[in-house]
Design a protein around this motif. Sequence first.
Motif, PDB file in Angstrom:
ATOM      1  N   ASP A   1     -20.209 -27.662   5.098  1.00 47.79           N
ATOM      2  CA  ASP A   1     -18.775 -27.534   5.415  1.00 47.79           C
ATOM      3  C   ASP A   1     -18.582 -25.964   5.889  1.00 47.79           C
ATOM      4  OD1 ASP A   1     -16.136 -27.454   6.134  1.00 47.79           O
ATOM      5  OD2 ASP A   1     -15.659 -29.046   4.385  1.00 47.79           O
TER       6      ASP A   1
ATOM      7  N   ALA B   1     -15.960 -24.704   6.428  1.00 45.78           N
ATOM      8  CA  ALA B   1     -14.450 -24.355   5.954  1.00 45.78           C
ATOM      9  C   ALA B   1     -14.801 -23.971   4.426  1.00 45.78           C
ATOM     10  CB  ALA B   1     -13.512 -25.456   6.027  1.00 45.78           C
TER      11      ALA B   1
ATOM     12  N   SER C   1     -17.503 -28.589  10.479  1.00 43.41           N
ATOM     13  CA  SER C   1     -16.217 -28.628   9.810  1.00 43.41           C
ATOM     14  C   SER C   1     -15.185 -29.323  11.094  1.00 43.41           C
ATOM     15  CB  SER C   1     -15.733 -27.245   9.585  1.00 43.41           C
ATOM     16  OG  SER C   1     -14.287 -27.376   8.851  1.00 43.41           O
ATOM     17  N   ASP C   2     -14.266 -29.911  10.562  1.00 43.50           N
ATOM     18  CA  ASP C   2     -13.303 -30.472  11.593  1.00 43.50           C
ATOM     19  C   ASP C   2     -13.839 -30.917  12.846  1.00 43.50           C
ATOM     20  OD1 ASP C   2     -11.105 -30.142   9.775  1.00 43.50           O
ATOM     21  OD2 ASP C   2     -10.992 -27.910  10.415  1.00 43.50           O
TER      22      ASP C   2
ATOM     23  N   GLN D   1     -16.400 -30.016  14.448  1.00 47.17           N
ATOM     24  CA  GLN D   1     -17.173 -28.864  15.213  1.00 47.17           C
ATOM     25  C   GLN D   1     -18.356 -28.477  14.545  1.00 47.17           C
ATOM     26  OE1 GLN D   1     -13.970 -25.991  15.598  1.00 47.17           O
ATOM     27  NE2 GLN D   1     -13.519 -26.574  17.570  1.00 47.17           N
TER      28      GLN D   1
END
Length: 112
Positions: free
Chosen positions: A48, A50, A70-71, A73
């Motif tokens: 991750d 982030a 992450s998210d 992407q």
Amino acid sequence: MERFDVRADAQLDDDNVMLTLSGDSWLLNVNASPVEWAAGLPRVPGADHAQRSHVSLGTCGRHPVWWSVSDGQLTISVGQDLESCDFVVILPDSLLSEIQAQLDDLDGNDWT
């Protein structure tokens, strides 16, 4: 929306597989052995960005390549470490399945 291309090619001279990712105005080549691709790529979705968790997988211009998600992407960073990256590309994480498919399509005899 920008179109992304993914291509994997066996490199007969050094037993590596070169993964080429490209967009409208950029190109990134990542080299790793078939064993490194097989072991590292499945770990990328769990890394991750982030949370500052990344997978070191392959090299580009003799520098490590760091992968994370992450998210939705996929972040691919090139550099000696994450604090001093020379190049970063952020792509849709859906490209991971296309990358895996390209690697799966390579005939193992291409590099043995």
